[in-house]
Scaffold this active site. Structure first.
Site, PDB file in Angstrom:
ATOM      1  CB  CYS A  77      -0.947   0.111   1.182  1.00 24.26           C
ATOM      2  SG  CYS A  77      -1.114  -1.248   2.244  1.00 24.26           S
ATOM      3  N   GLY A  78       1.944   1.203   0.732  1.00 21.04           N
ATOM      4  CA  GLY A  78       2.739   2.422   0.823  1.00 21.04           C
ATOM      5  C   GLY A  78       3.769   2.464  -0.273  1.00 21.04           C
TER       6      GLY A  78
END
Lengths: 179, 157
Positions: B45-46
């Site tokens: 996600c990051g």
């Protein structure tokens, strides 16, 4: 970048578990809606148990708001709970209910923790908690956070493996013994 | 070796959508961040582009624009940008593959992908900061912000 350092250092506005004079300080930048942070949550608990008084744990908000629409609201709820001395209870509640972070569910969590709902409403309506979350986020960016969760051990970004509690604890023990 | 600070950036023109191309000259007069990266759809996600998406308001405070560049094609970029809700353009260094990355010294020939290389250009198109991160490590945004601050400081004198 190499040599990523925690900016600013742990201070009075941080949420802290463990003794101030612990030889190891672990700072997590996390997002309540991030599945990897959800994976890290029980691992951090185990590591805290293993290291005991040798570890001070700090949580800072790093909501990836574009990717996770409920992350900012959840972070603000935890901060608001913090103003009623229930930050960690809310933090744990959120990570234990990552599938229920929508606004209605957040209110349910607050009720469950017996927060003063009137006070909560005022707090969430003010800009203070939003500013705290944003300031955590920017401190993360400045410190070299490159994803969630990002960990810092005694102020230095930890690029090792945190997904195994034994390995993570051993790495932290090694730091504790070197202090 | 990635092009170093002080080097004028090589000009380029790359597709950003099937019917739209952008060139370096389009960004004259303001700081520009070029973020070469290996591939769309990295499974975290990051990821790097998601992070820049979140930090975009801070880049804009310096009047800066950011372009992501990889060898993925335009349709792939469009789908990726839509899925991740990216608010900045992704450029397709697709034909000849990696041609622009090579000019910047930011191409991994062995694997046929762009390196994780960052360049901050001033308004005259001169590289003012560059950094190549190990391929597996997202370099974050702190170096970019420091470079933009450096540029802003210079402009004030």
């Amino acid at each position: 970048m190499s040599g990523h350092g925690l900016k600013p250092p742990v201070g009075p506005s941080d949420h802290v578990e463990g003794p101030a004079d612990a030889p190891v300080t672990l700072v997590e930048y996390g997002d309540y809606q991030c599945p990897y942070c959800g994976e890290a949550y029980p691992i951090v608990k185990q590591v805290q148990k293993k290291l005991g008084a040798k570890l001070r744990f700090v949580f800072r908000n790093f909501p990836l708001a574009e990717a996770h629409p409920f992350a900012t609201g959840a972070a603000e709820m935890a901060e608001a709970a913090g103003l009623q001395d229930k930050f960690w209870q809310m933090h744990d509640m959120l990570y234990e209910h990552q599938d229920a972070l929508d606004p209605d569910s957040l209110v349910e969590h607050a009720r469950h923790l017996h927060l003063d709902m009137a006070k909560l409403k005022t707090t969430l309506g003010s800009s203070a908690v939003a500013e705290h979350v944003r300031s955590d986020f920017m401190s993360g960016v400045r410190s070299g956070v490159n994803g969630t969760p990002s960990f810092f051990v005694n102020g230095v970004r930890f690029d090792g493996n945190w997904t195994d509690a034994d390995e993570f604890a051993a790495a932290l023990e090694a730091v504790a013994n070197a202090v | 070796m990635a092009l170093a600070a002080g080097t004028p950036a090589p000009d380029f023109k790359l597709q950003v959508t099937p019917d739209q191309a952008v060139s370096l000259a389009d960004f004259r007069g303001k700081p520009l961040i070029l973020a070469f990266y290996p591939a769309d759809w990295s499974p975290v996600c990051g990821d790097q582009m998601a992070l820049y998406n979140e930090v975009l308001p801070e880049f804009r405070k310096f009047g800066a624009e950011i372009l992501g560049i990889s060898v993925d094609g335009v349709w792939c970029h469009l789908a990726f940008a839509k899925d991740r809700k990216l608010h900045f353009p992704l450029l397709a260094d697709f034909e000849p593959k990696g041609g622009v990355a090579q000019k910047f010294g930011a191409y991994d020939n062995a694997n046929g992908i762009c390196e994780r290389a960052l360049f901050v250009l001033d308004g005259d198109g001169v590289i003012r900061w560059s950094y190549v991160s190990p391929i597996a490590i997202n370099p974050g945004a702190d170096g970019i912000l420091e470079a933009l601050e450096g540029l802003a400081g210079k402009g004030a004198h």
